[in-house]
Design a protein around this motif. Sequence first.
Motif, mmCIF file in Angstrom:
data_model
loop_
_atom_site.group_PDB
_atom_site.id
_atom_site.type_symbol
_atom_site.label_atom_id
_atom_site.label_comp_id
_atom_site.label_asym_id
_atom_site.label_seq_id
_atom_site.Cartn_x
_atom_site.Cartn_y
_atom_site.Cartn_z
ATOM 1 N N ILE A 27 -4.075 2.106 7.199
ATOM 2 C CA ILE A 27 -3.122 1.059 7.590
ATOM 3 C C ILE A 27 -3.736 0.176 8.665
ATOM 4 N N LYS A 28 -4.399 0.779 9.641
ATOM 5 C CA LYS A 28 -5.027 0.021 10.727
ATOM 6 C C LYS A 28 -6.063 -0.956 10.173
ATOM 7 N N LYS A 29 -6.860 -0.508 9.215
ATOM 8 C CA LYS A 29 -7.864 -1.381 8.589
ATOM 9 C C LYS A 29 -7.203 -2.577 7.909
ATOM 10 N N ALA A 30 -6.121 -2.306 7.176
ATOM 11 C CA ALA A 30 -5.416 -3.378 6.475
ATOM 12 C C ALA A 30 -4.791 -4.364 7.470
ATOM 13 N N VAL A 31 -4.203 -3.849 8.539
ATOM 14 C CA VAL A 31 -3.612 -4.703 9.572
ATOM 15 C C VAL A 31 -4.710 -5.515 10.257
ATOM 16 N N ASP A 32 -5.815 -4.874 10.584
ATOM 17 C CA ASP A 32 -6.932 -5.584 11.223
ATOM 18 C C ASP A 32 -7.442 -6.728 10.350
ATOM 19 N N ALA A 33 -7.465 -6.525 9.036
ATOM 20 C CA ALA A 33 -7.920 -7.574 8.120
ATOM 21 C C ALA A 33 -6.974 -8.771 8.147
ATOM 22 N N VAL A 34 -5.675 -8.510 8.200
ATOM 23 C CA VAL A 34 -4.684 -9.587 8.277
ATOM 24 C C VAL A 34 -4.842 -10.336 9.590
ATOM 25 N N VAL A 35 -4.989 -9.611 10.681
ATOM 26 C CA VAL A 35 -5.126 -10.225 12.006
ATOM 27 C C VAL A 35 -6.406 -11.052 12.078
ATOM 28 N N LEU A 42 -2.380 1.645 22.668
ATOM 29 C CA LEU A 42 -0.975 1.243 22.634
ATOM 30 C C LEU A 42 -0.789 -0.134 22.007
ATOM 31 N N SER A 43 -1.707 -1.058 22.279
ATOM 32 C CA SER A 43 -1.580 -2.390 21.684
ATOM 33 C C SER A 43 -1.867 -2.326 20.184
ATOM 34 N N ASP A 44 -2.801 -1.471 19.762
ATOM 35 C CA ASP A 44 -3.049 -1.277 18.322
ATOM 36 C C ASP A 44 -1.799 -0.723 17.642
ATOM 37 N N GLN A 45 -1.191 0.290 18.262
ATOM 38 C CA GLN A 45 0.026 0.882 17.690
ATOM 39 C C GLN A 45 1.146 -0.144 17.588
ATOM 40 N N LEU A 46 1.302 -0.950 18.628
ATOM 41 C CA LEU A 46 2.338 -1.971 18.625
ATOM 42 C C LEU A 46 2.089 -2.977 17.499
ATOM 43 N N GLN A 47 0.854 -3.409 17.363
ATOM 44 C CA GLN A 47 0.493 -4.374 16.322
ATOM 45 C C GLN A 47 0.799 -3.808 14.938
ATOM 46 N N ILE A 48 0.423 -2.565 14.700
ATOM 47 C CA ILE A 48 0.688 -1.923 13.412
ATOM 48 C C ILE A 48 2.189 -1.805 13.181
ATOM 49 N N SER A 49 2.898 -1.396 14.198
ATOM 50 C CA SER A 49 4.346 -1.238 14.082
ATOM 51 C C SER A 49 5.032 -2.565 13.763
ATOM 52 N N LEU A 50 4.643 -3.620 14.459
ATOM 53 C CA LEU A 50 5.266 -4.925 14.247
ATOM 54 C C LEU A 50 4.938 -5.510 12.876
ATOM 55 N N LEU A 51 3.735 -5.252 12.375
ATOM 56 C CA LEU A 51 3.346 -5.807 11.081
ATOM 57 C C LEU A 51 3.823 -4.975 9.897
ATOM 58 N N THR A 52 4.107 -3.700 10.114
ATOM 59 C CA THR A 52 4.534 -2.849 8.999
ATOM 60 C C THR A 52 6.008 -2.474 9.057
ATOM 61 N N MET A 109 0.848 -1.166 0.000
ATOM 62 C CA MET A 109 0.000 0.000 0.000
ATOM 63 C C MET A 109 0.892 1.226 0.000
ATOM 64 N N PHE A 110 0.518 2.226 -0.777
ATOM 65 C CA PHE A 110 1.318 3.450 -0.878
ATOM 66 C C PHE A 110 0.860 4.458 0.168
ATOM 67 N N ILE A 111 1.816 5.034 0.898
ATOM 68 C CA ILE A 111 1.525 6.034 1.918
ATOM 69 C C ILE A 111 2.104 7.368 1.453
ATOM 70 N N LYS A 112 1.207 8.282 1.139
ATOM 71 C CA LYS A 112 1.597 9.570 0.567
ATOM 72 C C LYS A 112 2.526 10.361 1.492
ATOM 73 N N THR A 113 2.192 10.438 2.772
ATOM 74 C CA THR A 113 3.003 11.204 3.719
ATOM 75 C C THR A 113 4.449 10.716 3.735
ATOM 76 N N LEU A 114 4.634 9.398 3.633
ATOM 77 C CA LEU A 114 5.976 8.816 3.647
ATOM 78 C C LEU A 114 6.580 8.751 2.245
ATOM 79 N N ASP A 115 5.747 8.940 1.224
ATOM 80 C CA ASP A 115 6.144 8.865 -0.174
ATOM 81 C C ASP A 115 6.799 7.519 -0.489
#
Length: 94
Positions: A78-86, A50-60, A1-7
Amino acid sequence: MFIKTLDREITIGAYTRGIARQVSEKALEGVNVNAADIENMQMPAINAELSDQLQISLLTGLSRDVLDTLEIEEYDEIKKAVDAVVKKKTPTKK
């Protein structure tokens, strides 16, 4: 997935047992669990974030500092995509 802010493109990795364990530990950090009353356990609201942030960080692979620079819409995407994987990897209770 492309993230514009991070380019740049980011990839969402595999949801492993190690990630699941770390996220569960973060969610329950500081919570005293009485096994007889586990159904009525209360978790501090901050632990969920905090657990959501950790999950996103570990998966991305994105650090907390990088996640903090994202626009809300991008973080939510990103959270939606991570939640779908989980959700795909989490067994349902019978």
